[in-house]
Each structure stands twice: as C-alpha cells, then as structure tokens.
Design a protein around this motif. Structure first.
Motif, PDB file in Angstrom:
ATOM      1  N   LEU A  15       0.819  -1.215   0.000  1.00  0.00           N
ATOM      2  CA  LEU A  15       0.000   0.000   0.000  1.00  0.00           C
ATOM      3  C   LEU A  15       0.854   1.267   0.000  1.00  0.00           C
ATOM      4  N   ARG A  16       0.352   2.292  -0.656  1.00  0.00           N
ATOM      5  CA  ARG A  16       0.949   3.618  -0.509  1.00  0.00           C
ATOM      6  C   ARG A  16       0.652   4.136   0.906  1.00  0.00           C
ATOM      7  N   THR A  17       1.426   5.098   1.374  1.00  0.00           N
ATOM      8  CA  THR A  17       1.161   5.726   2.661  1.00  0.00           C
ATOM      9  C   THR A  17      -0.220   6.373   2.644  1.00  0.00           C
ATOM     10  N   GLY A  19       1.849  -3.127  11.326  1.00  0.00           N
ATOM     11  CA  GLY A  19       1.970  -1.713  11.004  1.00  0.00           C
ATOM     12  C   GLY A  19       0.685  -0.938  10.821  1.00  0.00           C
ATOM     13  N   PHE A  20      -0.453  -1.612  10.778  1.00  0.00           N
ATOM     14  CA  PHE A  20      -1.713  -0.932  10.508  1.00  0.00           C
ATOM     15  C   PHE A  20      -2.233  -0.172  11.729  1.00  0.00           C
ATOM     16  N   THR A  21      -2.818   0.971  11.464  1.00  0.00           N
ATOM     17  CA  THR A  21      -3.635   1.677  12.436  1.00  0.00           C
ATOM     18  C   THR A  21      -5.078   1.221  12.240  1.00  0.00           C
ATOM     19  N   ILE A  54     -10.991  -2.589   9.179  1.00  0.00           N
ATOM     20  CA  ILE A  54     -10.440  -1.562   8.309  1.00  0.00           C
ATOM     21  C   ILE A  54      -9.136  -1.071   8.942  1.00  0.00           C
ATOM     22  N   GLY A  55      -8.044  -1.211   8.213  1.00  0.00           N
ATOM     23  CA  GLY A  55      -6.747  -0.753   8.699  1.00  0.00           C
ATOM     24  C   GLY A  55      -6.159   0.305   7.785  1.00  0.00           C
ATOM     25  N   ARG A  56      -5.409   1.209   8.362  1.00  0.00           N
ATOM     26  CA  ARG A  56      -4.822   2.323   7.602  1.00  0.00           C
ATOM     27  C   ARG A  56      -3.305   2.285   7.717  1.00  0.00           C
ATOM     28  N   LYS A  57      -2.625   2.523   6.617  1.00  0.00           N
ATOM     29  CA  LYS A  57      -1.169   2.680   6.621  1.00  0.00           C
ATOM     30  C   LYS A  57      -0.852   4.136   6.847  1.00  0.00           C
TER      31      LYS A  57
END
Length: 238
Positions: free
Chosen positions: A125-127, A168-170, A231-234
């Motif tokens: 994934l991109r940032t 690493g996911f938020t 749902i996770g965010r990079k």
C-alpha cells in the motif's frame, strides 16, 4: 495458501447470492479507493462491483480463476488479473501500481502465516492507503465446512486487531456482521457435519433473510456475527 481443492464451479455457488454480496459490499464500499488490489478475486463477483474504479488488480492463487478473470474482463483494460499467493513476498512487487486500497475478503483464514500475509498487504500500500479485510468469525463455529474449504482458523476482534497492529496498521474500524447466519453455520458445521455449502440454503438465505438482516443491523450493530470486518490504515510514520 492452497487452491487445489477448489473449483470454479464451487466459487459459482455464491455468484447468485446477489442480496448477500450487495450487503457485504455496502459494508466496505466507503473505505475503497481508486487503485485497488483485490486478493482472492475468485471469479470476479466483487471485482464486477468495482469496475468504476481507476485500477483493479484482481489477484488469485488459483490459476483457473485467473484464466476465468482474464476472459470475463477482457474488455476492461483497467482490470489486471494476476496469479498471486499473498503469502509470497513477491506480492510486495505490486507496490509499483501505487495502490490506495487492498481488498481481502474471505481469504486470510486460508493462509497459514496470516501475520506474514498482513505484512505483505501493508508493504504494497501507498502511505495513507487502506486495508479492507473480511474474515470468518468465532472459532467455536469452526467445523467440517471450514475444514473442507481449507480454513486454518476463524477470528475475533482482539487477536485480529493485534496482528494488524503488529504488521503496522492503524485500526480504523472493526465490526461484526450477519449475526443470524451464525445459527445456520453452527448447525451445518458442528451438528450435521456437512462438508460443503448448500446452494439451496444459500439461495433461501439470500432471497428471504439477507435483506431483512441487513435492515436490522443498520438499526442495531450486532455484538457478534458470522463475519468480522476490519479496516486498517497505513498511516505516516510520526
């Protein structure tokens, strides 16, 4: 991840479950961006719902599915079928497509090293990109159909969230869906010990139960369910 026991005809069972598939998609659509890697695309039931996006890399570990996807979406140049095992570090090479979303529906449970697979999804994934993950919920429901499908496990919120954080996911959102489906799954898997899903049961559930269940769960979010969505965010490094 092994697709040897799966056939395209097996995947076609869910192709006619339009109400249930629509319900699932409406749960995740707000988090889906424009440049997507779909892991475990199968025969393209969900791919077909994302054709308005800029790019869909439709990946599957099962080569006959990839061949099916190539034929089905031959007139869609922005759909790129790929033969891919998410457990393979080669997945990370897809980062060249500048992906803002990874969609992974009913796949992670098939992967023995699920933490490694999550790490590969994070890397691709991109940032600022988003992981949209749906997995089967609650180990007490694990039974004969799970085994025949090649599942290694089912999930609950705390261990799944911990694995996502470790890679690493938020965590942005985690919730269960389809509480009513738990009863049928328990009976089929743990009581009657069936080894495959019933097309007749799926059709009845799709026509009679799924629309009502979706309306009910819009009013009251269930505390448990047959499936778990995360749902996770990079997020950028601080």
């Amino acid at each position: 991840m092994n697709g040897e026991n799966i056939t395209v005809s097996d995947l076609e069972i869910m192709a006619h479950a339009h109400n249930y598939r629509g319900w699932m998609f409406r749960q995740i659509e707000p988090f889906i961006g424009r440049r997507i890697l779909e892991i475990g695309a199968g025969i393209g039931n969900f791919t077909n719902l994302m054709l308005d996006r800029e790019l869909v890399v439709a990946a599957d570990v099962y080569r006959p599915c990839v061949e099916y996807l190539q034929k089905r979406f031959a007139d869609q140049p922005h759909v790129l079928p790929k033969h891919l095992d998410v457990a393979d570090p080669a997945t990370m090479a897809l980062g060249r497509y500048d992906l803002d979303t990874v969609v992974c529906l009913n796949v992670l449970e098939h992967v023995e090293d699920d933490r490694g697979a999550l790490s590969h999804m994070f890397s691709v994934l991109r940032t600022g990109g988003c992981l949209v993950l749906l997995v089967p919920a609650f180990q007490f429901l694990f039974g004969t159909v799970d085994s025949s499908l090649g599942h290694h496990r089912r999930y609950t919120k705390p261990p799944l969230m911990e694995k996502m954080r470790q890679t690493g996911f938020t965590i942005e959102k985690v919730f269960y869906m389809n509480i009513i489906g738990m009863a049928g799954w328990f009976l089929n898997n743990r009581v009657f010990k069936r080894t495959e899903e019933s097309p007749r049961q799926i059709a009845l559930f799709d026509r009679l139960i799924a629309p009502v269940a979706e309306r009910a769960e819009k009013i009251v979010q269930p505390p448990i369910g047959l499936s778990l969505i995360a749902i996770g965010r990079k997020t950028p490094l601080s």
